[in-house]
Design a protein around this motif. Structure first.
Motif, PDB file in Angstrom:
ATOM      1  N   SER B 315      88.600 -26.696 -25.131  1.00  0.00           N
ATOM      2  CA  SER B 315      88.070 -25.433 -24.604  1.00  0.00           C
ATOM      3  C   SER B 315      89.201 -24.470 -24.284  1.00  0.00           C
ATOM      4  O   SER B 315      90.336 -24.888 -24.032  1.00  0.00           O
ATOM      5  CB  SER B 315      87.284 -25.691 -23.307  1.00  0.00           C
ATOM      6  OG  SER B 315      86.278 -26.635 -23.517  1.00  0.00           O
ATOM      7  N   ILE B 316      88.876 -23.205 -24.266  1.00  0.00           N
ATOM      8  CA  ILE B 316      89.786 -22.200 -23.721  1.00  0.00           C
ATOM      9  C   ILE B 316      88.963 -21.240 -22.862  1.00  0.00           C
ATOM     10  O   ILE B 316      87.788 -21.013 -23.119  1.00  0.00           O
ATOM     11  CB  ILE B 316      90.560 -21.417 -24.817  1.00  0.00           C
ATOM     12  CG1 ILE B 316      89.599 -20.728 -25.786  1.00  0.00           C
ATOM     13  CG2 ILE B 316      91.510 -22.295 -25.566  1.00  0.00           C
ATOM     14  CD1 ILE B 316      90.328 -19.884 -26.818  1.00  0.00           C
ATOM     15  N   ASN B 317      89.608 -20.733 -21.825  1.00  0.00           N
ATOM     16  CA  ASN B 317      88.930 -19.793 -20.932  1.00  0.00           C
ATOM     17  C   ASN B 317      89.160 -18.363 -21.415  1.00  0.00           C
ATOM     18  O   ASN B 317      90.294 -17.987 -21.724  1.00  0.00           O
ATOM     19  CB  ASN B 317      89.446 -19.948 -19.501  1.00  0.00           C
ATOM     20  CG  ASN B 317      89.063 -21.285 -18.915  1.00  0.00           C
ATOM     21  OD1 ASN B 317      87.954 -21.766 -19.132  1.00  0.00           O
ATOM     22  ND2 ASN B 317      89.995 -21.908 -18.204  1.00  0.00           N
ATOM     23  N   ILE B 318      88.115 -17.605 -21.458  1.00  0.00           N
ATOM     24  CA  ILE B 318      88.213 -16.200 -21.864  1.00  0.00           C
ATOM     25  C   ILE B 318      88.235 -15.367 -20.584  1.00  0.00           C
ATOM     26  O   ILE B 318      87.193 -15.128 -19.969  1.00  0.00           O
ATOM     27  CB  ILE B 318      87.024 -15.777 -22.749  1.00  0.00           C
ATOM     28  CG1 ILE B 318      86.800 -16.803 -23.863  1.00  0.00           C
ATOM     29  CG2 ILE B 318      87.250 -14.391 -23.315  1.00  0.00           C
ATOM     30  CD1 ILE B 318      87.961 -16.962 -24.806  1.00  0.00           C
ATOM     31  N   SER B 319      89.413 -14.988 -20.164  1.00  0.00           N
ATOM     32  CA  SER B 319      89.519 -14.276 -18.888  1.00  0.00           C
ATOM     33  C   SER B 319      89.567 -12.766 -19.117  1.00  0.00           C
ATOM     34  O   SER B 319      89.939 -12.287 -20.190  1.00  0.00           O
ATOM     35  CB  SER B 319      90.769 -14.735 -18.139  1.00  0.00           C
ATOM     36  OG  SER B 319      91.903 -14.543 -18.950  1.00  0.00           O
ATOM     37  N   LEU B 320      89.165 -12.055 -18.087  1.00  0.00           N
ATOM     38  CA  LEU B 320      89.203 -10.591 -18.139  1.00  0.00           C
ATOM     39  C   LEU B 320      90.649 -10.138 -18.271  1.00  0.00           C
ATOM     40  O   LEU B 320      91.549 -10.702 -17.646  1.00  0.00           O
ATOM     41  CB  LEU B 320      88.596 -10.008 -16.860  1.00  0.00           C
ATOM     42  CG  LEU B 320      87.103 -10.283 -16.656  1.00  0.00           C
ATOM     43  CD1 LEU B 320      86.719 -10.059 -15.202  1.00  0.00           C
ATOM     44  CD2 LEU B 320      86.283  -9.395 -17.561  1.00  0.00           C
TER      45      LEU B 320
END
Lengths: 152, 527
Positions: B315-320
């Motif tokens: 997984s990867i986090n899609i951050s603002l």
């Protein structure tokens, strides 16, 4: 008619202005054919007052009209000074009901939400492009697989 | 507030809302008046406006009425202009229904306020009968002032003492003859041509349940019964030496294996070998020997007992990034490269601020793989491909294989997409429009089978976001977007106002009001 002269140190479009009082004149005569919103005053000033007027005054208040004015122009007439002004509706009515009114804001300095679309935002023509690799995937090695009929 | 609502036959509603009922005593009689009235009677006004003299309309209880005469007039001032309808009401047998007179007079006063239209019914003998309004006294809010309304049609005076009618409030009316007829029924539409087409405009909306709960969509379970489990096929992970031994067996002159295969597969013994391929997975199983059909060999291998394999790519986090609207479509674009599948565009609106995961389910018999793209552990996108690199065993296999590669290569040429998603034009300035309308390049084409296994083996997310140009202290000069209701005196700093009701400002002139409104809307600093 009483006039209070000020030095206004705030932006023109600020409701609560920072004012330095310079001097007060009573018995000021209004020029003929002027109105309450754009008054034209005629008054004779002392040298000290003239000095303050020219150096600092840019704002005045007419007590009888209960209104603040921007000083728009000053003209000399044989010892008289003619001062023209335009009413500052923002300052005049801020404490006369305006500050108590509720409104729906479109833009605000402190109470905002930047997730609303903002047509004021500008962007460079060069975008930011990045790549993020997932931590794992298929194996870099291979398994030879033989599929046969029947069998085990 | 007391409200009275009559459901009309054509789905319209006649609605009255009265203010407080106030009791008082005039001379020795106890009377009532209503201190404020909200009288939304447009439907009734429309009803009568549609009827001409001689036409009739049917009530839903079978009664009907005919328009006998229509007159207009004024009761003294433009505010008191009225339209007068004389009607006859008949029962469902065609008899005149009301007992005191053959004519009912309905008078509609116009323009008392934007909400008020006075309607009452009186017969031509002046006998009391009432439709919707009080024939007595109203106090209504007219242009911000309390205005007294009396029954002008009775005798043309404003005198309270001339009023002898009871109140309109239904529960206080003792003679309900006309209420029963007029309030509970409404005529059918009368077709005179020129009708409005479409649904009527009604009051409503803003009543959704705001239910934004979402279900987690999991990856489907792997089939419990596979070809391998059935014993119809067998799968072996081979070694290089094992493959060499198999080749020797197949191509030697006196191969015992080949002879046995010929017994089972008379036409083409090579049909017993369904495929030989490379799969980019580290497959595991029990150590054993290859068995083809029912013929066991001595060739060593790993016996594979699972047809379906799961590949978790993490997984990867899609951050603002900007923390504003530029983080979303159409200003930020995402393209996900999926090994064995190809490129896939993702919506920034759907994944921003969430966790993006990729998992595959691979069928090692056919090589088919399904890629699941999960957002916050819920499947949002899927795509299919093939991860098997076929190895030709015969010349015919090789021919088919190479021709399929040529076809695949032709369709796998990356192309420029026709342009990224473009948002609504008025939302953003020209600079942003240009950026958002830039073509969005697709970074990989169809990626499957032989071409897929030669490519990158893990998913890669490409993010293309606009680069904001934000001057220092911008918010002090222009503020940021805001859409809140707030008291002006509680605000600080730069403000632009979208909506305001400028009222109760002490001593302001009309031209000052206009100037003030303009300043508030174009921007000012509160304090």
């Amino acid at each position: 008619m009483q006039i209070i002269f000020y030095k206004n140190k705030s932006p023109k479009n600020k409701a609560v202005k920072e004012l330095d009082q310079l001097f007060v004149r009573s018995n000021v005569i209004l020029k003929d054919d002027c109105n309450m919103l754009n008054p034209s005053l005629q008054l004779r000033l002392s040298n000290t007052e003239l000095d303050k007027l020219y150096k600092n005054a840019n704002y005045f208040y007419i007590t009888e009209f209960r209104r603040y004015y921007f000083m728009t122009d000053t003209v000399f007439h044989n010892g008289f000074v003619e001062i023209n002004g335009h009413v500052d509706v923002l300052r005049t009515y801020y404490n006369r009901g305006l500050s108590e009114l509720y409104c729906v804001t479109r833009r605000q300095e402190n109470r905002y939400n930047t997730y609303l679309n903002d047509s004021e935002f500008l962007c460079y023509n060069s975008p930011i492009v990045v790549q993020k690799a997932f931590p794992s995937g298929f194996s870099s090695g291979y398994s030879p697989v033989l599929i046969v009929s029947g069998g085990a | 507030m007391n409200g009275y609502k009559w459901k009309l036959k054509n789905n319209k509603t006649l609605f009255f809302q009265f203010g407080n009922l106030v009791e008082r005593t005039v001379v020795s009689n106890k009377e009532y008046y209503i201190d404020n009235v909200d009288f939304r009677s447009n439907n009734i006004l429309e009803l009568f406006d549609k009827l001409a003299v001689g036409e009739q309309a049917v009530f839903n209880n079978g009664y009907y009425f005919k328009i006998d005469k229509i007159t207009s007039g004024s009761a003294g001032s433009p505010l008191h202009d009225y339209k007068q309808y004389d009607i006859r009401i008949y029962d469902n047998l065609g008899n005149l229904s009301h007992r005191e007179s053959s004519i009912i007079r309905i008078v509609v006063y116009d323009d008392w306020t934007d909400k008020f239209g006075s309607i009452y019914v009186a017969n031509n003998n002046g006998v009391k009968c009432y439709l919707a309004t009080c024939n007595r006294t109203y106090y209504i809010n007219h242009n911000g002032q309390t205005v007294l309304i009396n029954d002008y049609s009775r005798n043309g005076t404003l005198s309270l003492t001339s009023q002898n009618f009871p109140l309109v409030l239904p529960e206080l009316v003792t003679d309900r003859t006309f209420f029963d007829v007029l309030f509970l029924v409404i005529p059918n539409e009368v077709d005179r041509g020129g009708k409005d087409v479409g649904e009527p405009s009604i009051i409503g909306g803003q009543n959704g349940d705001l239910d934004d709960t979402t279900d987690i969509i999991p990856i489907p379970d792997i089939p419990t019964l596979s070809l391998i489990d059935c014993g119809m096929v067998s799968a072996y992970k081979m070694t290089a030496s094992g493959l060499k031994a198999l080749a020797n067996e197949l191509w030697s002159d006196n191969s015992e294996l080949l002879e046995n295969l010929k017994k089972m597969f008379l036409d083409n013994p090579m049909e017993s070998i369904m495929s030989l391929s490379l799969i980019p997975l580290n497959l595991t199983g029990k150590e054993g020997t290859v068995q083809i059909g029912n013929y066991p060999t001595e060739i060593g291998c790993t016996v594979l007992n699972q047809q379906y394999i799961t590949v978790d790519c993490g997984s990867i986090n899609i951050s603002l990034y900007w923390g504003n609207s530029l983080d979303y479509d159409p200003y930020t674009k995402f393209e996900l490269y999926l090994p064995m599948v190809g490129g896939m565009k993702l919506s920034a609106d759907e994944i921003m601020g969430k966790t993006l995961s990729v998992k595959y389910t691979v069928d090692i018999v056919s090589g088919v793989c399904i890629a699941y793209v999960l957002v916050n552990n819920s499947v949002l996108y899927t795509a299919s491909g093939n991860c098997m690199l076929q190895l030709p065993i015969t010349g015919r296999d090789a021919s088919n294989l190479y021709s399929s590669i040529v076809r695949l290569g032709a369709s796998a040429i990356p192309t420029l997409a026709s342009g990224g998603t473009i948002g609504t034009g008025e939302l953003i300035s020209s600079g942003l429009q240009i950026l958002s309308s830039k073509p969005h390049a697709t970074h990989s084409g169809v990626m499957s089978g032989n071409s897929g296994v030669l490519n990158v083996k893990y998913p890669v997310l490409t993010i293309n976001r606009v680069k904001q140009s934000l001057p220092e202290n911008f918010y002090k000069f222009k503020g940021y977007t805001s859409n809140i209701t707030e008291k002006i005196g509680d605000l600080f700093g730069y403000t632009e106002i979208e909506y305001i009701r400028l009222e109760n400002i002490d001593g302001i002139t009309d031209s000052e009001l206009s100037e003030l409104e303009n300043i508030l809307k174009t921007g000012f600093i509160v304090q």
